[in-house]
Structures are given as C-alpha cells and as structure tokens.
Motif scaffolding. Structure first.
Motif, mmCIF file in Angstrom:
data_model
loop_
_atom_site.group_PDB
_atom_site.id
_atom_site.type_symbol
_atom_site.label_atom_id
_atom_site.label_comp_id
_atom_site.label_asym_id
_atom_site.label_seq_id
_atom_site.Cartn_x
_atom_site.Cartn_y
_atom_site.Cartn_z
ATOM 1 N N SER A 124 0.828 -1.209 0.000
ATOM 2 C CA SER A 124 0.000 0.000 0.000
ATOM 3 C C SER A 124 0.858 1.252 0.000
ATOM 4 C CB SER A 124 -0.922 0.020 1.227
ATOM 5 O OG SER A 124 -1.820 -1.056 1.198
ATOM 6 N N TYR A 126 0.470 5.736 -1.676
ATOM 7 C CA TYR A 126 -0.460 6.837 -1.955
ATOM 8 C C TYR A 126 -0.384 7.278 -3.407
ATOM 9 C CZ TYR A 126 -0.624 7.334 3.143
ATOM 10 O OH TYR A 126 -0.777 7.106 4.486
ATOM 11 N N GLY A 149 -9.178 7.283 2.001
ATOM 12 C CA GLY A 149 -8.993 5.844 1.867
ATOM 13 C C GLY A 149 -10.346 5.177 1.809
ATOM 14 N N THR A 155 -6.041 -1.044 4.067
ATOM 15 C CA THR A 155 -5.168 0.076 3.705
ATOM 16 C C THR A 155 -5.530 1.334 4.483
ATOM 17 O OG1 THR A 155 -4.799 -0.834 1.492
ATOM 18 C CG2 THR A 155 -4.371 1.507 1.787
ATOM 19 N N LEU A 156 -6.811 1.600 4.651
ATOM 20 C CA LEU A 156 -7.222 2.759 5.442
ATOM 21 C C LEU A 156 -6.754 2.612 6.883
ATOM 22 C CD1 LEU A 156 -8.875 5.420 5.659
ATOM 23 C CD2 LEU A 156 -10.827 3.993 6.300
ATOM 24 N N SER A 159 -3.002 3.155 7.013
ATOM 25 C CA SER A 159 -2.707 4.574 6.826
ATOM 26 C C SER A 159 -2.953 5.352 8.111
ATOM 27 C CB SER A 159 -3.562 5.141 5.691
ATOM 28 O OG SER A 159 -3.373 6.534 5.546
ATOM 29 N N ALA A 190 -4.968 6.635 -0.321
ATOM 30 C CA ALA A 190 -4.293 5.433 0.178
ATOM 31 C C ALA A 190 -4.915 4.213 -0.485
ATOM 32 C CB ALA A 190 -4.444 5.347 1.700
#
Length: 262
Positions: A124, A126, A149, A155-156, A159, A190
């Motif tokens: 992951s 950006y 995200g 991934t969120l 992040s 993200a």
C-alpha cells in the motif's frame, strides 16, 4: 416383509462412498444454500482484487475467475454480489450471507472471517495530486494534507496507524476517491500499489508515491466456524498456484507484471 427387505436393499445401494460423503460435506460447508455465494469489490479499473462490470453488468476480474474455478471444482453453481468496498464484504461474510470472498489480511478482519492461502503480496502507498507537491510516503504525513482511503479497508487502517500529522478520511468507493482527487477535495489516496497503477491515468498529473506503509497478503476468506470449507480452500488455492492457474488468470486480465504469491 418383502417390501421391508426391498426398502433395506435400496437404502444399502444408495449409500455413498467415503469419497462421495466427503465431497457432499465440502459442498454443504462451503456452499450451504447449494450455490456458492461470492462477494467481490468493484472499482472503475480492475486489478488483482477489484473487479469491473462488463457490458451486461456481470462482474469481471481476477477474483471472479478464481471463484468460478472454485465453484466448478466443488460442483456447485456460483452467484456474485458486487460491493463498493471490502469493508462491507467483511461484514456480510461475518454474518454468513457470503460464503467465499477475497481480501487483504489484517488483524481486524481475522476477528470476523477466517483466511485461507494468499495469492498476491499487496503493498500500500499513496496516489498524490500535482497540487500536493509531494513524491514519497513521508511527504504525505504533514499537517493539512487531505488523505482519503476506502472505508473498512486494511489500507485505510494501516494509513491511520502510520500517519502522525494528519488522518485519512474514509470514502465509500474507489470511484468516490478518484472524484475527490479530480475535483481538488483531496490531496492523496491510500490504496494498493497495483490498483494505483490503473487509477493514476484517471487523475491527470498525479503520481504514485515512492515507498509504502503496508505489506500484506490478498487471500481467500470464509465465515468463521467453517473448518471443512477452509481445509478444502487451502488445498484448492495451493493447487491453483502450483498448476499455474492463478498466473494464467493474472495474464488474461492484463496483469503480467504482478507476481503470484508463493
């Protein structure tokens, strides 16, 4: 008495073999309604996880092809339900409304679903707009940076754990995230690197940041308490990788530069 003996004979003739009984047990545990209910996530551009809809509205992509092979191997029909994100799929799988899905692994999800083998090593990072003026992951972590995200995604969550000077905002789908970047309502998205390669052309002058903030596996998943189904999926997925089937599916979907997980 003759009727009773005949009935007994018919019963004995109908008894399944041990292999047939095992196959029936797998079908019952993997696809309780008799149809394999598969959840897939949609995005404007497909990848190793996300699918797109064809002209007739049916989903197309890696996870669709994998699920079709799985259903065929078990001997049941397959039905797909398309969701805007894997967070929603996690919840309906946990509720037993979906039998099989594919999603990135993280500890939050392990509490709700059981994972089988992975087929892709996800990284992951950006996607950043030109106006953001940054080129790497470290540059995203600054006050005032508007990061988005996908709601409920690994991934969120990753992040949010790694960003210290700002926080990502959840959005419902990849399509919504792209629109925020294009309209100037967000500076960075993200998402998995493989997916960002396809998304980048949709956001003029954007770039994929160097570096990453998460590495995990995309794997097959089932509801909790389905040990028989999970054991079957372990054998099926490992054979799909060993035989080259997963590689063939990647190639057919135009993902030749993506490497199948060992």
């Amino acid at each position: 008495m003759r009727i009773a003996k005949l009935a007994g004979s018919l019963f004995l003739i109908a008894l399944p073999t041990s292999g047939q009984a095992q196959d029936a047990a797998v079908r019952t545990k993997l696809a309780p309604p008799g149809t394999l209910r598969v959840g897939v996530a949609e995005a404007p551009t497909p990848g190793v996880l996300f699918v797109r809809r064809g002209a007739d509205g049916t989903p197309q992509g890696v996870t669709v092809d994998l699920a079709r092979d799985l259903a065929q191997s078990v001997g049941v029909p397959v039905a797909f339900t398309v969701f805007p994100n894997t967070g929603e799929i996690t919840e309906v799988t946990n509720a037993g409304l979906i039998d099989v899905t594919f999603m990135p692994i993280d500890e939050a999800r392990r509490q709700k679903v059981d994972f089988g083998p992975g087929y892709y090593n996800l990284e992951s990072t950006y996607l950043v707009t030109e106006a953001a003026g940054v080129s790497d992951v470290e540059g995203v972590d600054r006050p005032g940076m508007r990061v988005v995200g996908i709601a409920g995604s690994t991934t969120l969550r990753a992040s949010a754990r790694t960003l210290k000077m700002t926080k990502p905002v959840p959005v419902g789908s990849v399509a919504e995230a792209i629109e925020r970047l294009r309209s100037g309502q967000a500076d960075a998205l993200a998402l998995a690197r493989d997916q960002l390669r396809a998304v980048q052309p949709l956001v003029p002058s954007s770039r994929v940041a160097t570096g990453s903030f998460q590495q995990t596996l995309i794997a097959v998943a089932v509801p909790k308490e389905r040990a028989v189904a999970l054991a079957y999926l372990d054998t099926w997925m490992n054979e799909a990788k060993r035989s080259g089937l997963v590689r063939q599916i990647f190639d057919a979907q135009g993902l030749r530069e993506d490497v199948v997980a060992p």
